[in-house]
Design a protein around this motif. Structure first.
Motif, mmCIF file in Angstrom:
data_model
loop_
_atom_site.group_PDB
_atom_site.id
_atom_site.type_symbol
_atom_site.label_atom_id
_atom_site.label_comp_id
_atom_site.label_asym_id
_atom_site.label_seq_id
_atom_site.Cartn_x
_atom_site.Cartn_y
_atom_site.Cartn_z
ATOM 1 N N ASP A 109 -1.961 3.771 -0.004
ATOM 2 C CA ASP A 109 -0.693 3.098 -0.268
ATOM 3 C C ASP A 109 0.073 3.852 -1.339
ATOM 4 O OD1 ASP A 109 -1.858 2.466 -2.697
ATOM 5 O OD2 ASP A 109 -2.203 0.353 -2.210
ATOM 6 N N GLY A 124 -11.864 -1.406 3.462
ATOM 7 C CA GLY A 124 -10.510 -1.902 3.639
ATOM 8 C C GLY A 124 -10.221 -2.223 5.089
ATOM 9 N N VAL A 181 -6.504 2.144 1.590
ATOM 10 C CA VAL A 181 -6.475 0.831 2.240
ATOM 11 C C VAL A 181 -7.206 0.848 3.573
ATOM 12 C CG1 VAL A 181 -4.316 0.208 1.109
ATOM 13 C CG2 VAL A 181 -4.239 1.288 3.355
ATOM 14 N N ASN A 206 -4.085 3.943 -3.609
ATOM 15 C CA ASN A 206 -5.271 3.192 -3.221
ATOM 16 C C ASN A 206 -5.583 3.409 -1.746
ATOM 17 O OD1 ASN A 206 -5.469 1.867 -5.816
ATOM 18 N ND2 ASN A 206 -3.742 0.588 -5.168
ATOM 19 N N GLU A 232 4.810 -2.202 2.133
ATOM 20 C CA GLU A 232 3.954 -1.188 1.532
ATOM 21 C C GLU A 232 4.345 0.183 2.066
ATOM 22 O OE1 GLU A 232 -0.076 -2.058 2.651
ATOM 23 O OE2 GLU A 232 0.455 -2.425 4.734
#
Length: 551
Positions: free
Chosen positions: A355, A373, A361, A359, A405
Motif C-alpha cells: 500500500d 494479508g 497487504v 505495508n 488505498e
C-alpha cells in the motif's frame, strides 16, 4: 490417493485436524497435483478471511448460547464447507458428522453470530429473512467477503426456480453475479418442503452444471467451487468478459454424498448481469516486462466489479525462449509437440502488493507463523482464441479495503523447469546385492535405486519392468526420469503413482517412487537413469506496477 479422496480431507488438513498418516497422504498428493494445491490455497485463504471478517474480542463462554436462545429455532452450529473443482474425478465427496466438523466453524461461530446480530439490528442486509441470511453467512463469505458486499449492494437476484423428480425438488433460490463470478444458491426439498440433510450435487460423472450465453455457447463448463451449509448450498463459476445475458444450466441425474440417489432435474435459468456490468469498471494498464529468463509479463488491466477487484495478467515467451524450450523437450524425449514444449515451459511467479505506506497487504507465499494479508491465488488458462497457444492468461481477485488505498503490484521472481544435470548409472543384476546411491548437490537430494524387476502395468496389464527408487532431501515434487542404455537408446519411463509417495521426516522429505519401463524385453547390463528437469527460482526481478484506483 486420488483427488476426490484428498479433497474430502483438505479442509481438516488446513485446520491441522488430520492425523500424521493423513498428512503424509495429503502432502504426498499435493506435491504433484496442481489442482489440489490450488484448492488447499483457497481453503487456507478462506481461513484468513474468516479471521479478518470478524475481528472481535474473545466472547464469554455463555455468549453464543444467549444469542442462540433468542434466535430459536435457527440452528446453533454451522455446517462444514465442501469444495470441489471442475477437475474432480467421477466420485462423490463424503459428508462429515458434527464431531468431525472443522475447527474453523467452531472457532468462528460465536463471533460470526455476534456480527450478524449487530448487523441485523441495524437493518443492513438485503436477504429476505434473517433466518435465510444466517444460514448462508459462513458459506457466502467463505473465500471472499466481496460476495457479501455485492449482496448488500443489491446485486443478488431471487430466482426460486425448481424441478421435481422422485419426490425431491431442486430449487435454485438466489444468484449473485458480476463480470468476475456467478454464485447460485440452491436447496433440495422433500415432498413436504423440508430441506434435505444431504445437499450434495456432484458436478461430474453424468451431471452437467454449466454456463452459456443466449446462443448456447459455453462460457464455463463447470463450477470451480461448491459450498454447502445446513440450509443452503452454493455453486460458484468464475467469469471473464461475459455477455450481459447468461444461462445457467442444470442437467442432473443423481445427487447425494453418502448414498447417491437418482433424480432427473433439468433447469435453464436466465441471468441478466447488465446491472452489475454497468457497475463494473475496467481500467487498462498494459505494462510489459521481459524477464531475463525469457518470460514476457503483461499487466493487462484491473477490473473493478461489485464483488471483487480482479488483476488480469498474461505471460508468454520470447522467440529465443521458445526455441530453447523446443530444444529442451527434444533432448531427452525426442518430441517437439506443443504439449511437450508446454511441459518444459511450466512456470509460476511470485509477487507481493504494497500500500501507500509500504505495508505488504498481499503476497503469493507466506512463511510459517507469518501474518497473512489478502492472499491472491492466480488462476490460469491458455489463450483459447488461437492467437498464440503459448500465452497464458492469469486472473487474480481480491476484496479491496473499505477505505481508498494506493496499491502497487511487485513481481518478485519466477520459478521455471530447467534441464537437470544429474544421472545414476547402474547394473540391474547387481542391485539385489548392492543398491546404487548418488547425491544431487543442487537439490540437496540423495537418490537410491534399490531394485529392478519384472512387473505389470497397472492400467494396461501389459508386462513391464519396474524400478524401485528412494530419495531423501528437499525435493518438493515427484521427479520425472528418462532411462538410457549405453548406446543412448531411450526407454519410456512412467511413474506408478499408486505405489509412489512422499512424506516428511526429521531428516528431510522421503521419496518412494516406482517407475514403469515399457518397450524393454530384457534389461541391458548397464543403464543410466537421468533426471529430466529441476525447478529453479529467480527471485531478483522487482518489477513494480502501480494499480490504478477505482475510477
Amino acid at each position: 490417493m486420488r483427488c476426490y479422496e484428498i479433497r474430502q480431507k483438505l479442509e481438516r488438513y488446513v485446520e491441522k485436524e488430520t492425523s500424521v498418516s493423513e498428512n503424509i497422504e495429503i502432502e504426498t498428493h499435493l506435491l504433484d497435483c496442481a489442482a489440489c494445491r490450488v484448492m488447499r490455497d483457497k481453503l487456507a485463504a478462506e481461513a484468513i478471511v474468516l479471521k479478518q471478517a470478524v475481528p472481535y474480542s474473545p466472547l464469554t463462554d455463555d455468549f453464543t448460547a444467549g444469542i442462540m436462545n433468542q434466535l430459536e429455532p435457527y440452528p446453533a452450529t454451522e455446517s462444514p464447507v465442501e469444495m470441489e473443482t471442475n477437475s474432480a474425478p467421477s466420485r462423490h465427496a463424503c459428508s462429515r458428522t458434527p464431531v468431525q466438523r472443522s475447527k474453523r466453524w467452531a472457532r468462528m461461530t460465536a463471533a460470526s453470530i455476534a456480527a450478524l446480530f449487530v448487523a441485523f439490528s441495524l437493518g443492513m442486509f438485503v436477504s429476505p429473512t434473517f433466518a435465510a441470511y444466517i444460514s448462508t453467512f459462513v458459506s457466502r463469505i467463505g473465500g471472499e467477503l466481496g460476495l457479501k458486499k455485492a449482496a448488500e449492494q443489491g446485486f443478488n437476484t431471487p430466482v426460486n426456480m425448481a424441478a421435481t423428480d422422485q419426490g425431491v425438488t431442486l430449487r435454485v433460490k438466489e444468484i449473485i453475479a458480476d463480470p468476475t463470478r456467478l454464485v447460485a444458491t440452491y436447496v433440495l426439498e422433500d415432498e413436504t418442503g423440508q430441506i434435505l440433510p444431504d445437499l450434495f450435487i456432484p458436478h461430474y460423472n453424468g451431471n452437467n452444471i454449466y454456463l452459456t450465453d443466449k446462443q448456447g455457447n459455453i462460457l464455463n463448463s463447470g463450477p470451480q467451487i461448491f459450498r454447502r451449509g445446513d440450509q443452503y448450498a452454493d455453486f460458484l463459476f468464475s467469469l471473464n468478459n461475459p455477455p450481459n445475458e447468461l444461462v445457467l444450466h442444470f442437467d442432473i441425474s443423481h445427487f447425494g454424498s453418502n448414498e447417491p440417489r437418482k433424480a432427473v432435474w433439468k433447469l435453464d435459468i436466465p441471468v441478466n448481469i447488465q446491472k452489475s456490468m454497468a457497475a463494473t469498471k475496467s481500467v487498462p494498464v498494459n505494462a510489459i516486462y521481459e524477464s531475463p529468463q525469457g518470460i514476457v509479463f503483461t499487466f493487462d488491466k484491473v477490473v473493478y466489479a461489485p464483488s471483487a477487484t480482479r488483476i488480469d495478467l498474461t505471460t508468454s515467451f520470447t522467440p529465443e525462449k521458445k526455441k530453447q524450450l523446443r530444444e529442451m523437450a527434444a533432448a531427452p524425449t525426442g518430441r517437439t509437440d506443443a504439449d511437450s514444449i508446454r511441459e518444459f515451459g511450466t512456470h509460476r511467479f511470485f509477487y507481493h502488493i504494497v500500500d501507500q505506506s509500504g505495508n505488504v497487504v498481499a503476497k503469493s507465499e507466506y512463511e510459517p507463523n507469518e501474518k497473512q494479508g489478502r492472499r491472491i491465488s492466480f488462476t490460469q488458462s491458455r489463450d483459447v482464441r488461437g492467437i498464440d497457444p503459448d500465452i497464458i492468461n492469469w486472473h487474480g481477485s481480491y476484496v479491496p479495503a473499505d477505505q481508498p488505498e494506493e496499491l502497487t503490484f511487485v513481481l518478485d521472481g519466477v520459478e521455471l523447469l530447467e534441464p537437470a544435470d544429474f544421472s545414476i548409472s547402474y547394473s540391474p543384476d547387481s542391485l539385489k546385492q548392492q543398491p546404487v546411491s548418488k547425491t544431487y548437490g543442487e537439490l540437496e537430494e540423495t537418490f537410491t535405486i534399490t531394485d529392478m524387476a519384472k512387473g505389470m502395468d497397472p492400467e494396461t496389464q501389459e508386462p513391464v519392468w519396474t524400478i524401485e527408487l528412494k530419495g531423501l532431501g528437499k525435493l518438493d515434487s515427484f521427479p520425472y526420469w528418462n532411462l538410457y542404455d549405453k548406446s543412448g537408446k531411450r526407454f519410456d519411463v512412467q511413474t506408478d503413482f499408486g505405489k509412489t509417495h512422499m512424506k516428511n521426516s526429521p531428516d528431510g522429505v522421503v521419496l518412494v517412487q516406482t517407475l514403469i519401463v515399457k518397450g524393454m524385453q530384457q534389461p541391458p547390463q548397464k543403464l543410466t537413469l537421468a533426471l529430466q528437469t529441476v525447478k529453479t527460482r529467480y527471485m531478483d526481478l522487482n518489477w513494480q506496477v502501480p494499480i490504478p484506483p477505482n475510477p
